[in-house]
Design a protein around this motif. Structure first.
Motif, PDB file in Angstrom:
ATOM      1  N   THR A   1       0.841  -1.187   0.000  1.00 30.27           N
ATOM      2  CA  THR A   1       0.000   0.000   0.000  1.00 30.27           C
ATOM      3  C   THR A   1       0.881   1.243   0.000  1.00 30.27           C
ATOM      4  O   THR A   1       1.926   1.280   0.635  1.00 30.27           O
ATOM      5  N   ASN A   2       0.461   2.257  -0.729  1.00 28.62           N
ATOM      6  CA  ASN A   2       1.159   3.539  -0.891  1.00 28.62           C
ATOM      7  C   ASN A   2       2.518   3.405  -1.600  1.00 28.62           C
ATOM      8  O   ASN A   2       3.387   4.255  -1.448  1.00 28.62           O
TER       9      ASN A   2
ATOM     10  N   HIS B   1      -6.870   3.440  -8.420  1.00 32.77           N
ATOM     11  CA  HIS B   1      -5.664   2.714  -8.008  1.00 32.77           C
ATOM     12  C   HIS B   1      -4.688   2.435  -9.150  1.00 32.77           C
ATOM     13  O   HIS B   1      -3.656   1.814  -8.940  1.00 32.77           O
TER      14      HIS B   1
ATOM     15  N   ASN C   1      -3.869   2.479  -2.557  1.00 30.77           N
ATOM     16  CA  ASN C   1      -3.847   3.246  -1.308  1.00 30.77           C
ATOM     17  C   ASN C   1      -4.726   2.585  -0.249  1.00 30.77           C
ATOM     18  O   ASN C   1      -5.042   3.188   0.762  1.00 30.77           O
ATOM     19  N   GLN C   2      -5.119   1.334  -0.507  1.00 32.08           N
ATOM     20  CA  GLN C   2      -5.826   0.531   0.484  1.00 32.08           C
ATOM     21  C   GLN C   2      -5.590  -0.943   0.167  1.00 32.08           C
ATOM     22  O   GLN C   2      -5.228  -1.299  -0.945  1.00 32.08           O
ATOM     23  N   LEU C   3      -5.777  -1.776   1.174  1.00 25.99           N
ATOM     24  CA  LEU C   3      -5.552  -3.214   1.025  1.00 25.99           C
ATOM     25  C   LEU C   3      -6.637  -3.849   0.157  1.00 25.99           C
ATOM     26  O   LEU C   3      -7.744  -3.330   0.044  1.00 25.99           O
TER      27      LEU C   3
ATOM     28  N   HIS D   1      -7.796  -5.147  -6.486  1.00 20.65           N
ATOM     29  CA  HIS D   1      -8.343  -4.025  -7.259  1.00 20.65           C
ATOM     30  C   HIS D   1      -8.370  -4.423  -8.731  1.00 20.65           C
ATOM     31  O   HIS D   1      -7.428  -5.023  -9.238  1.00 20.65           O
TER      32      HIS D   1
END
Length: 173
Positions: free
Chosen positions: A86-87, A114, A139-141, A144
């Motif tokens: 993430t990130n 994403h 930017n999140q688990l 995607h």
């Protein structure tokens, strides 16, 4: 310029002719069996300028145009990004190619959460290719998924076709 527009002596006005033939797709057979590079339609029309009050003096102008289908290919149809923190980000490069010998084409990629596509817009001359860098920036688990739609824009500024790339990525940390 309006259809009937007076001109003063020695005056000049720019007259623009816009040629936008409809895209006709074959109605028989499978799409993949038709070679888009062979699908060309020549069109010819004669326009004329009339001089009012000069005993029907006319100036004919022959307009010739060719309708062609875009022939843009992308090297990969589906992209899968392995576990990405993430990130942070991961990148895959694909090639967008214009296989046409006459038609320059502009392109514009859609937005997908994403994921990023660089360049998102551009122009391809005949037989030109460009590299598109597709990035997965979670930017999140989680898993995607999305699809970049790439609009193909003709010389007139209208969308003349589309292609797409499916993207999938996973972020576990």
């Amino acid at each position: 310029v309006p259809p009937a527009s007076p001109l003063d002596q020695f005056e000049q006005k720019l007259v623009e002719f816009v040629y936008s033939p409809p895209m006709v797709m074959p109605t028989k057979g499978f799409k993949r069996q038709h070679n888009v590079l062979d699908q060309k339609e020549d069109h010819e029309v004669t326009a004329s300028f009339h001089v009012v009050g000069m005993d029907d003096l006319q100036a004919p102008v022959k307009l010739i145009g060719r309708a062609v289908h875009p022939a843009v290919m992308i090297s990969e149809r589906e992209l899968q990004f392995v576990d990405t923190k993430t990130n942070s980000s991961a990148e895959i490069t694909v090639t967008l190619s214009n296989h046409h010998d006459e038609l320059p084409i502009s392109f514009k990629a859609s937005s997908v959460a994403h994921f990023k596509c660089r360049p998102a817009t551009g122009r391809l001359l005949p037989f030109q290719s460009t590299q598109l860098v597709v990035s997965f920036c979670p930017n999140q688990l989680g898993r995607h998924k999305g699809r970049f739609t790439i609009d193909l824009i003709g010389v007139s500024g209208t969308v003349v076709g589309t292609t797409s790339v499916g993207v999938t990525g996973y972020s576990g940390e």
